[in-house]
Design a protein around this motif. Structure first.
Motif, PDB file in Angstrom:
ATOM      1  N   GLY A  96       0.777  -1.232   0.000  1.00 39.51           N
ATOM      2  CA  GLY A  96       0.000   0.000   0.000  1.00 39.51           C
ATOM      3  C   GLY A  96       0.807   1.279   0.000  1.00 39.51           C
ATOM      4  N   GLU A  97       2.127   1.192   0.094  1.00 37.94           N
ATOM      5  CA  GLU A  97       2.967   2.380   0.098  1.00 37.94           C
ATOM      6  C   GLU A  97       3.291   2.860  -1.312  1.00 37.94           C
ATOM      7  OE1 GLU A  97       6.074   2.905   3.747  1.00 37.94           O
ATOM      8  OE2 GLU A  97       6.529   1.314   2.325  1.00 37.94           O
ATOM      9  N   THR A  98       3.493   4.144  -1.464  1.00 37.08           N
ATOM     10  CA  THR A  98       4.091   4.684  -2.668  1.00 37.08           C
ATOM     11  C   THR A  98       5.605   4.665  -2.488  1.00 37.08           C
ATOM     12  OG1 THR A  98       4.141   6.964  -1.869  1.00 37.08           O
ATOM     13  CG2 THR A  98       2.124   6.230  -3.004  1.00 37.08           C
ATOM     14  N   ALA A  99       6.321   4.837  -3.579  1.00 36.95           N
ATOM     15  CA  ALA A  99       7.782   4.892  -3.489  1.00 36.95           C
ATOM     16  C   ALA A  99       8.222   6.042  -2.595  1.00 36.95           C
ATOM     17  CB  ALA A  99       8.372   5.045  -4.889  1.00 36.95           C
ATOM     18  N   GLU A 100       7.539   7.165  -2.706  1.00 34.96           N
ATOM     19  CA  GLU A 100       7.894   8.336  -1.921  1.00 34.96           C
ATOM     20  C   GLU A 100       7.658   8.108  -0.423  1.00 34.96           C
ATOM     21  OE1 GLU A 100       7.219   9.258  -6.070  1.00 34.96           O
ATOM     22  OE2 GLU A 100       5.895   8.321  -4.570  1.00 34.96           O
ATOM     23  N   GLU A 101       6.543   7.486  -0.098  1.00 32.76           N
ATOM     24  CA  GLU A 101       6.250   7.187   1.308  1.00 32.76           C
ATOM     25  C   GLU A 101       7.285   6.214   1.876  1.00 32.76           C
ATOM     26  OE1 GLU A 101       1.362   7.701   1.153  1.00 32.76           O
ATOM     27  OE2 GLU A 101       2.306   5.745   0.787  1.00 32.76           O
ATOM     28  N   ALA A 102       7.638   5.218   1.083  1.00 31.14           N
ATOM     29  CA  ALA A 102       8.638   4.243   1.534  1.00 31.14           C
ATOM     30  C   ALA A 102       9.986   4.909   1.760  1.00 31.14           C
ATOM     31  CB  ALA A 102       8.771   3.121   0.508  1.00 31.14           C
ATOM     32  N   ALA A 103      10.344   5.842   0.872  1.00 31.61           N
ATOM     33  CA  ALA A 103      11.630   6.518   0.995  1.00 31.61           C
ATOM     34  C   ALA A 103      11.711   7.350   2.272  1.00 31.61           C
ATOM     35  CB  ALA A 103      11.866   7.406  -0.225  1.00 31.61           C
ATOM     36  N   VAL A 104      10.671   8.120   2.549  1.00 34.22           N
ATOM     37  CA  VAL A 104      10.649   8.944   3.764  1.00 34.22           C
ATOM     38  C   VAL A 104      10.707   8.059   5.005  1.00 34.22           C
ATOM     39  CG1 VAL A 104       9.252  10.533   5.135  1.00 34.22           C
ATOM     40  CG2 VAL A 104       9.482  10.883   2.668  1.00 34.22           C
ATOM     41  N   ARG A 105       9.937   6.961   4.989  1.00 35.57           N
ATOM     42  CA  ARG A 105       9.926   6.040   6.134  1.00 35.57           C
ATOM     43  C   ARG A 105      11.287   5.379   6.328  1.00 35.57           C
ATOM     44  NH1 ARG A 105       9.826   0.885   6.014  1.00 35.57           N
ATOM     45  NH2 ARG A 105       8.938   0.708   3.901  1.00 35.57           N
TER      46      ARG A 105
END
Length: 205
Positions: A96-105
């Motif tokens: 369910g994550e976007t690439a951008e969300e995964a990167a920040v996390r």
């Protein structure tokens, strides 16, 4: 906690398929342009989320300083090469994550830094002659004026031993050469980035 002086390879042995958690070996049968049937051995990740086009992300995190931009790097022992590797922060994408969300996390978990996303690359394949693993490179900036970045603290898992450090972006190529001479392995994503910077300098674009 640093990564050096901790990990040591004990043995290397075949991995039974029933014990594999992250990967599997597959046999690809295909026809070449001449119509000849051929076989290709390859590896595949088994962790890619449903309806997602990538396995993970790698993060180009830039810290703006008065002396010039610096890039966030890591040292981490990698059993496949039995060396401490100089790497960009990276990680697998969650359902369910976007690439951008995964990167920040991932950046916050591995380095403690809180970042803002600038842009995201096309899908990139790490080693397409061997495996189908892919990712997107996410470019982010780290604002050192943010309260969260005054004393960044990683949130590492119990099996993660990562040392975080900064390198001036303009010196990345020279630093890669130094690290290799010191016995470190250099991740291709960093080497390619450093090489690109050097080419841009040489041809002035």
């Amino acid at each position: 906690m640093t990564c050096e002086g901790i990990s040591q390879l004990i043995s290397t042995e075949p991995l039974p398929e029933k014990e594999a958690v992250w990967t599997k070996l597959v046999k690809k049968i295909y026809k070449d342009p001449n119509g000849v049937t051929r076989i290709w051995e390859s590896a595949e990740r088994t962790t890619r989320p449903t309806n997602c086009d990538i396995d993970g992300v790698s993060i180009v995190a830039i810290v703006e300083k008065k002396t010039g931009p610096e890039i966030v790097l890591q040292k981490q022992y990698r059993p496949p090469v039995d060396k401490v590797v100089i790497e960009l922060p990276a990680g697998l994408i969650d359902e369910g994550e976007t690439a951008e969300e995964a990167a920040v996390r991932e950046l916050r978990e591995e380095t403690g830094y809180v970042a803002e996303v600038l842009e995201t690359s096309p899908v990139m394949f790490n080693d397409p002659g061997f495996c189908n693993t892919n990712l997107r490179m996410v470019h982010v900036t780290v604002d050192m004026n943010r309260p969260e970045n005054q004393d960044p603290r990683p949130q590492l898992e119990e099996n993660e031993f990562i040392e975080v450090f900064l390198v001036p972006l303009a010196d990345l190529w020279e630093e890669c050469i130094k690290f290799e001479a010191q016995g470190y392995a250099i991740d291709a994503r960093i080497a390619n980035l450093a090489e690109g910077i050097e080419i841009a300098k040489k041809f002035r674009f």
